[in-house]
Design a protein around this motif. Structure first.
Motif, PDB file in Angstrom:
ATOM      1  N   VAL A 189      76.664  63.661  53.846  1.00  0.00           N
ATOM      2  CA  VAL A 189      77.175  63.264  52.604  1.00  0.00           C
ATOM      3  C   VAL A 189      78.405  62.470  52.897  1.00  0.00           C
ATOM      4  O   VAL A 189      79.010  61.569  52.438  1.00  0.00           O
ATOM      5  CB  VAL A 189      76.965  63.867  51.603  1.00  0.00           C
ATOM      6  N   GLY A 190      79.284  63.354  53.465  1.00  0.00           N
ATOM      7  CA  GLY A 190      80.941  62.828  53.317  1.00  0.00           C
ATOM      8  C   GLY A 190      80.944  61.778  54.303  1.00  0.00           C
ATOM      9  O   GLY A 190      81.779  60.737  54.063  1.00  0.00           O
ATOM     10  N   ILE A 191      80.156  61.768  55.516  1.00  0.00           N
ATOM     11  CA  ILE A 191      80.528  60.537  56.341  1.00  0.00           C
ATOM     12  C   ILE A 191      79.919  59.221  55.506  1.00  0.00           C
ATOM     13  O   ILE A 191      80.484  58.336  55.823  1.00  0.00           O
ATOM     14  CB  ILE A 191      79.495  60.858  57.641  1.00  0.00           C
ATOM     15  N   ALA A 192      78.770  59.361  54.984  1.00  0.00           N
ATOM     16  CA  ALA A 192      78.085  58.278  54.238  1.00  0.00           C
ATOM     17  C   ALA A 192      79.094  57.806  53.235  1.00  0.00           C
ATOM     18  O   ALA A 192      79.228  56.576  52.982  1.00  0.00           O
ATOM     19  CB  ALA A 192      76.726  58.801  53.668  1.00  0.00           C
ATOM     20  N   LEU A 193      79.778  58.649  52.393  1.00  0.00           N
ATOM     21  CA  LEU A 193      80.719  58.427  51.611  1.00  0.00           C
ATOM     22  C   LEU A 193      81.973  57.541  52.031  1.00  0.00           C
ATOM     23  O   LEU A 193      82.508  56.656  51.499  1.00  0.00           O
ATOM     24  CB  LEU A 193      81.149  59.398  50.736  1.00  0.00           C
ATOM     25  N   GLN A 194      82.394  58.002  53.045  1.00  0.00           N
ATOM     26  CA  GLN A 194      83.450  57.416  53.870  1.00  0.00           C
ATOM     27  C   GLN A 194      83.206  55.825  54.152  1.00  0.00           C
ATOM     28  O   GLN A 194      84.007  54.870  53.797  1.00  0.00           O
ATOM     29  CB  GLN A 194      83.754  58.084  55.079  1.00  0.00           C
ATOM     30  N   LEU A 195      82.103  55.596  54.771  1.00  0.00           N
ATOM     31  CA  LEU A 195      81.599  54.193  55.215  1.00  0.00           C
ATOM     32  C   LEU A 195      81.409  53.380  53.829  1.00  0.00           C
ATOM     33  O   LEU A 195      81.754  52.435  53.665  1.00  0.00           O
ATOM     34  CB  LEU A 195      80.365  54.279  55.957  1.00  0.00           C
ATOM     35  N   ALA A 196      80.650  53.973  52.856  1.00  0.00           N
ATOM     36  CA  ALA A 196      80.473  53.320  51.466  1.00  0.00           C
ATOM     37  C   ALA A 196      81.489  53.004  50.825  1.00  0.00           C
ATOM     38  O   ALA A 196      81.662  51.858  50.330  1.00  0.00           O
ATOM     39  CB  ALA A 196      79.519  54.090  50.698  1.00  0.00           C
ATOM     40  N   LEU A 197      82.708  53.779  50.773  1.00  0.00           N
ATOM     41  CA  LEU A 197      84.051  53.339  50.080  1.00  0.00           C
ATOM     42  C   LEU A 197      84.732  52.224  50.696  1.00  0.00           C
ATOM     43  O   LEU A 197      85.027  51.321  49.907  1.00  0.00           O
ATOM     44  CB  LEU A 197      84.844  54.756  49.955  1.00  0.00           C
ATOM     45  N   TRP A 198      84.642  52.285  52.023  1.00  0.00           N
ATOM     46  CA  TRP A 198      85.182  51.035  52.904  1.00  0.00           C
ATOM     47  C   TRP A 198      84.285  49.941  52.298  1.00  0.00           C
ATOM     48  O   TRP A 198      85.041  48.809  52.464  1.00  0.00           O
ATOM     49  CB  TRP A 198      85.478  51.348  54.165  1.00  0.00           C
ATOM     50  N   VAL A 199      83.324  50.111  52.889  1.00  0.00           N
ATOM     51  CA  VAL A 199      82.421  48.428  52.343  1.00  0.00           C
ATOM     52  C   VAL A 199      82.472  48.022  51.145  1.00  0.00           C
ATOM     53  O   VAL A 199      82.886  46.860  50.673  1.00  0.00           O
ATOM     54  CB  VAL A 199      81.171  48.887  52.813  1.00  0.00           C
ATOM     55  N   VAL A 200      82.497  49.135  50.187  1.00  0.00           N
ATOM     56  CA  VAL A 200      82.702  48.656  48.399  1.00  0.00           C
ATOM     57  C   VAL A 200      84.054  48.019  48.579  1.00  0.00           C
ATOM     58  O   VAL A 200      84.397  46.819  47.646  1.00  0.00           O
ATOM     59  CB  VAL A 200      82.670  49.622  47.719  1.00  0.00           C
TER      60      VAL A 200
END
Length: 216
Positions: A152-163
């Motif tokens: 979940v932490g890794i997915a949130l890192q990538l999702a925050l940058w894409v957003v």
């Protein structure tokens, strides 16, 4: 002249002359018969004649004025979108792009750190224990929920940058300030790393109490 020749009439003399080779005047050509059916109203127009409607000078002048006005207004209309697309804040654009570049490297670094957190937790605990002046823990045993926390932490890192990338681009195209979008995304990514690290450390019941200073 013999009496027989004198007895001929003038018409007969003329006919004889014609018969003997005299020239006769050509007969007048007969008019060509119009084979078209007779129209119901009036007569046919002569061949080659066309009818041109009369031009209304006032209407023509009004149409010319409207065309000139439309031509004058048309080039000015797209000026606003092109100005907005170019970006009204070049300094904001520069800082936004810079923060996005740092953000992508930060997201990759944080993802790698979260992935290695179960193996580096003990070393981090020893470093924290030396700072706090307490006895470092001897071992760290990750709980069963640690892989889910890390994912979940890794997915949130990538999702925050894409957003942050998509939102910043939309604001720059609209000519609005966008530098704060990647900045806020970076702060949120740091908070995610801290929260996931605390959850990983807390997965071992004996690990967190060992880092708490003893009460006198």
């Amino acid at each position: 002249m013999s009496q027989h020749e004198a007895a001929r009439t003038p018409d007969q003399s003329g006919d004889a002359a014609t018969t003997n080779g005299g020239a006769t005047p050509p007969a007048a050509p007969s008019p060509r018969r119009d084979e078209r059916p007779r129209p119901q109203y009036g007569e046919y127009a002569p061949e080659g004649w066309t009818w041109t409607p009369p031009v209304d000078e006032r209407a023509a002048a009004a149409e010319a004025a409207n065309a000139e006005a439309a031509a004058a207004v048309a080039p000015a209309a797209p000026a606003a979108p092109s100005h907005a697309a170019a970006g009204a804040h070049p300094i904001d654009r520069m800082w936004t792009i810079t923060l996005l570049v740092f953000g992508v490297f930060g997201a990759l670094y944080n993802s790698l750190a979260l992935f290695q957190l179960p193996t580096t937790a003990l070393e981090s605990a020893k470093l924290s224990a030396s700072v706090l002046g307490v006895e470092p823990p001897a071992d760290f045993v990750a709980g069963p929920a640690v892989p889910a926390f890390i994912f979940v932490g890794i997915a949130l890192q990538l999702a925050l940058w894409v957003v942050a990338l998509l939102w910043s681009r939309a604001r720059m195209r609209a000519g609005r300030l966008a530098w704060w979008v990647p900045f806020v995304a970076g702060v949120a990514a740091f908070i995610v790393v801290v929260v996931v690290g605390m959850l990983v450390f807390a997965s071992d019941p004996a690990f967190m109490p060992s880092l708490t200073p003893a009460q006198p």
